[in-house]
Design an enzyme around this catalytic site. Structure first.
Site, PDB file in Angstrom:
ATOM      1  N   ASP A 480       0.835  -1.201   0.000  1.00 55.09           N
ATOM      2  CA  ASP A 480       0.000   0.000   0.000  1.00 55.09           C
ATOM      3  C   ASP A 480       0.874   1.258   0.000  1.00 55.09           C
ATOM      4  O   ASP A 480       2.076   1.211   0.317  1.00 55.09           O
ATOM      5  CB  ASP A 480      -0.890  -0.032   1.256  1.00 55.09           C
ATOM      6  CG  ASP A 480      -2.211   0.696   1.054  1.00 55.09           C
ATOM      7  OD1 ASP A 480      -2.312   1.494   0.114  1.00 55.09           O
ATOM      8  OD2 ASP A 480      -3.125   0.463   1.864  1.00 55.09           O
ATOM      9  N   ASP A 547     -11.081   1.960  -2.899  1.00 52.62           N
ATOM     10  CA  ASP A 547     -11.611   1.655  -1.574  1.00 52.62           C
ATOM     11  C   ASP A 547     -13.133   1.641  -1.587  1.00 52.62           C
ATOM     12  O   ASP A 547     -13.753   1.240  -0.602  1.00 52.62           O
ATOM     13  CB  ASP A 547     -11.123   2.693  -0.549  1.00 52.62           C
ATOM     14  CG  ASP A 547      -9.714   2.384  -0.073  1.00 52.62           C
ATOM     15  OD1 ASP A 547      -9.244   1.257  -0.302  1.00 52.62           O
ATOM     16  OD2 ASP A 547      -9.078   3.283   0.513  1.00 52.62           O
TER      17      ASP A 547
HETATM   18  C1  GLA Z   1      -5.726   1.920   2.348  1.00 54.64           C
HETATM   19  C2  GLA Z   1      -6.204   0.777   1.469  1.00 54.64           C
HETATM   20  C3  GLA Z   1      -7.230  -0.049   2.213  1.00 54.64           C
HETATM   21  C4  GLA Z   1      -6.651  -0.543   3.513  1.00 54.64           C
HETATM   22  C5  GLA Z   1      -6.147   0.620   4.351  1.00 54.64           C
HETATM   23  C6  GLA Z   1      -5.403   0.138   5.574  1.00 54.64           C
HETATM   24  O1  GLA Z   1      -6.696   2.866   2.510  1.00 54.64           O
HETATM   25  O2  GLA Z   1      -6.698   1.245   0.262  1.00 54.64           O
HETATM   26  O3  GLA Z   1      -7.648  -1.133   1.411  1.00 54.64           O
HETATM   27  O4  GLA Z   1      -5.620  -1.445   3.240  1.00 54.64           O
HETATM   28  O5  GLA Z   1      -5.252   1.433   3.592  1.00 54.64           O
HETATM   29  O6  GLA Z   1      -4.926   1.184   6.340  1.00 54.64           O
END
Ligand code: GLA
Length: 738
Positions: A480, A547
């Site tokens: 990420d 997301d």
């Molecule tokens: C980001 C990702 C999510 C999740 C969060 C965790 O926002 O897009 O899918 O993994 O981080 O903090």
């Protein structure tokens, strides 16, 4: 017969012709200046040189007093700044005394089979059998500068991949202030521009609009390709549709700051440029040094947006994504993020795993919150080797062993480029972050960005990841990246070079990771889909798309994403309702249909599902196993959508798309009614991509000719309510007998 898959040079006219499957790219020259002739429908080698309009410039007839008119009108293949071309340039160079000016003349070329890699950068690749390349050297003798323009074509594809290397052959240092990767000069002719724009949780919405005079620019200054704009644009005939009309799409193989600009000039031409952004960019080239700009993949279609998309998909699947998982069915995973957020422990994870296993799910992915003392997003990034033993007694090994015992694989989340101020790593190395010395950097999600331009920082990150991955049986990593770069400074790296050197650092790390752990399934992510781009796809087979997991929202997000990226790359999960981002409730069946057109997985507390829902999940798992080969490897046909790509559609808020096997033996039609309506009848959908001569049977035993399905149309079921979906599977039976 017009040639295909061929590159030639004509000595007499100094003209280069690149013949792709159905299109031709021609570069001409005038007095050694390189000019763009066309990238369009197929024509013989050397056609269209009159488009350079050499006779219309008195400078070309030997009147040096009129050079400026020539400079500001000639369709330069790679335009430079400072010498009389007032349209947007691709290359801006200052000499050692700070003067801006560069003038390039043809100095040589090479045509060869295969393709060279770009040093340190992701790029398309090919073999000597399926790829041919051209390199053209241009020189500015005054600066001692050599610019090499590289072009590659691929057998069977209407794709030209372009990149640029700039080398200082002189004796003084030079300063590069803008180095774009590709430039095209096209007649405007009512063309429209298509871009992918959005926001967090609303990535890559398709936008289509006319082009007025002046300049249209999209780009990112955030250090990531971004949620807001996307390193892609298409120029389309105003009547271009899904199946007809001319479209040229440009996609930059890069994940950081980018710029794409189109200027409609005084002569109604479109000058199109794409590459690394010139924002906060300034690169010093010492004598003997060179700079390579990333690659732009340019696709031509004379059969509308559908063919453009399929060419991008085939280019990326065949010549960009290297992962061994590319052609494999990926494990169906369940991610605990929306199920628990930071509030989990080993018992909770194992409960999820046990129920998931009973439904046929194959992998548990433990998301954020398993390291340091991270119970919210305000600490511990960087402390990857300190597993939170309160949540996970026995560490990752104990968890992996228990998950394996249940019969599932384990995957984990990391955010390797980041550090929390509240972390042991930051306390030990406060100077390892991107910041301007003497200035307090802005926090975002309470975190800072590590200075990946520095080798010792990259080595530390790599060693941490490596230690974590070796500590247990971990089969998958979600990498990420959750904040933009601000306050761009470094203890060691010159300011104007940081943004690009940061990206080179990310690429080096992902390259090391995939080399050292070749069996690891790597999924990239950036606050959802802020770094969903061809650059990242070079290292991983799939990227978390957004997301926003709401199925109705995903229709637009995935449609925009699939405009260029294959469905096999699009991270899509079935999540819980009411949806956590938009609050909408949608049928579980519909959520499954939408996620099936991606990597497919779950992101929910499955332990809270009813028996009935678990049965439906079991059916979805079966659907995935049955259709994933088709979705992953097939051709995508958009039948109906809601985006501005489609003009004049009688849109009753429904979407339909098809995946068709390459040999046309099988097809899956997915149909979603976003909103129901009063007194509506079933819909008639003209399918695409089938064999018109063949007979197809649906799973309920009805047979149709391919021609009938495509020309008379397929009648859907009447769906009742909002957010309803239906899939139809068609298999080829035999040649249709009239
Ligand atoms: C980001 C990702 C999510 C999740 C969060 C965790 O926002 O897009 O899918 O993994 O981080 O903090």
């Amino acid at each position: 017969m017009l040639k295909t898959f061929d590159i030639t040079y004509c000595d007499e006219t100094s003209c280069f012709s690149l013949q792709t499957e159905h299109s031709t790219y021609i570069i001409g020259s005038a007095d050694g200046y390189l000019g763009h002739v066309c990238f369009g429908r197929k024509v013989p080698d050397g056609s269209g040189l009159a488009l350079l309009r050499k006779d219309e410039y008195s400078y070309m007839k030997g009147v040096p007093g009129d050079k400026c008119t020539f400079m500001d009108g000639f369709p330069f293949e790679y335009p430079t700044e400072g010498i009389g071309d007032f349209r947007p340039g691709s290359l801006a160079v200052r000499n050692a005394r700070g003067f801006l000016g560069c003038e390039l003349k043809l100095a040589g070329h090479r045509i060869f089979k295969g393709k060279k890699p770009l040093p340190g950068l992701p790029a398309t690749f090919g073999t000597e059998e399926d790829t041919k390349s051209l390199e053209i050297d241009l020189k500015d003798e005054t600066l001692g500068l050599c610019v090499t323009l590289s072009y590659s074509i691929f057998r069977g594809l209407d794709t030209v991949a372009r990149s640029v290397t700039v080398r200082n052959d002189g004796s003084e240092c030079l300063h590069l202030e803008k180095v774009l990767s590709a430039c095209l000069e096209l007649p405007w002719e009512n063309r429209e521009i298509v871009t992918l724009s959005g926001s967090w949780a609303r990535e890559r919405y398709i936008d289509r609009r006319p082009i007025g005079h002046g300049r249209v620019e999209i780009g990112s200054k955030r250090g990531i390709s971004s949620h807001q704009e996307h390193p892609f644009l298409a120029l389309a005939a105003e009547d271009a549709s899904e199946t007809a009309g001319e479209v040229i799409g440009l996609s930059l193989v890069y994940s950081g700051n980018f710029l794409a600009q189109v200027e409609r000039t005084q002569h109604d031409m479109l000058r199109v440029g794409m590459g690394i952004s010139d924002y906060n960019f300034s690169w010093t080239l010492q004598p003997g040094e060179s700079f390579t700009a990333p690659e732009v993949v340019i696709v031509h279609s004379s059969e509308g947006f559908g063919a453009m998309s399929r060419t991008f998909h085939d280019t990326f699947r065949g010549h960009l994504i290297r992962s061994p998982y590319l052609h494999k069915k990926r494990p169906i995973l369940i991610n605990n993020w929306e199920a628990t957020y930071f509030d989990f422990n080993i018992e909770k994870l194992l409960q999820i795993a046990r129920t998931a296993k009973s439904a046929g799910i194959e992998m548990l992915v433990m998301d954020d919150g398993w390291f340091g003392h991270r119970n919210s997003d305000n600490c511990s990034l960087g402390d990857w080797t300190e597993v939170n033993e309160e949540k996970l007694p026995g560490g990752l090994k104990a968890l992996a062993d228990a998950v394996n015992e249940i019969g599932m694989d384990l995957g984990i989340w990391m955010e390797p480029e980041m550090v929390s101020p509240d972390s042991d790593l930051y306390r030990a190395h406060p100077d390892w972050v991107i910041k301007i010395p003497g200035r307090e950097p802005s926090l975002c999600r309470t975190q800072l960005v590590l200075d990946l331009t520095r080798r010792e920082v990259r080595d530390h990150i790599f060693n941490s990841i490596s230690q974590v991955l070796k500590s247990a049986n971990i089969r998958y990593l979600k990498w990420d990246m959750n904040r933009p770069l601000t306050d761009v400074g470094s203890m060691t790296t010159p300011g104007g070079e940081i943004m690009h050197r940061y990206m080179l650092g990310v690429y080096e790390l992902q390259g090391r990771l995939t080399t050292e752990f070749p069996d690891l399934l790597l999924e990239n992510c950036s606050s959802g889909g802020a770094r969903f781009d061809p650059g990242m796809l070079y290292y991983c087979p799939q990227i978390w798309c957004s997301d926003d997991t709401d199925a109705m929202e995903r229709l637009s997000i995935q449609e925009g994403t699939a405009l260029i990226y294959p469905l096999s790359a699009i991270g899509a999960h079935v999540s819980i309702c009411p949806n956590h981002v938009v609050g909408r409730t949608t049928d579980l069946y519909t959520r499954g249909v939408v996620a099936l057109s991606g990597t497919f997985g779950y992101e929910m507390d499955i332990t809270k599902m009813s028996d009935e829902e678990l049965d439906l999940i079991r059916d979805q798992v079966k659907m995935y196993h049955r259709y994933n080969d088709l979705v992953r490897e097939g051709d995508l046909y958009r039948i109906k959508g809601t985006s501005p790509l489609y003009k004049n559609q009688n849109n009753r808020m429904s979407v339909a798309w098809m995946c068709v096997a390459k040999d046309k033996s099988e097809a899956l039609l997915s149909y979603v009614q976003i909103r129901g309506g009063a007194n509506l009848r079933s819909e008639v959908l003209c399918l695409q991509g089938l064999d018109p001569e063949g007979t197809y049977a649906s799973d309920d035993g009805k047979t149709f000719s391919g021609a009938e399905l495509m020309n008379t149309g397929f009648v859907t079921d009447r769906l009742w309510g909002d957010g309803k979906a239906q899939i139809y599977h068609l298999t080829y039976r035999n040649q249709f007998e009239a």
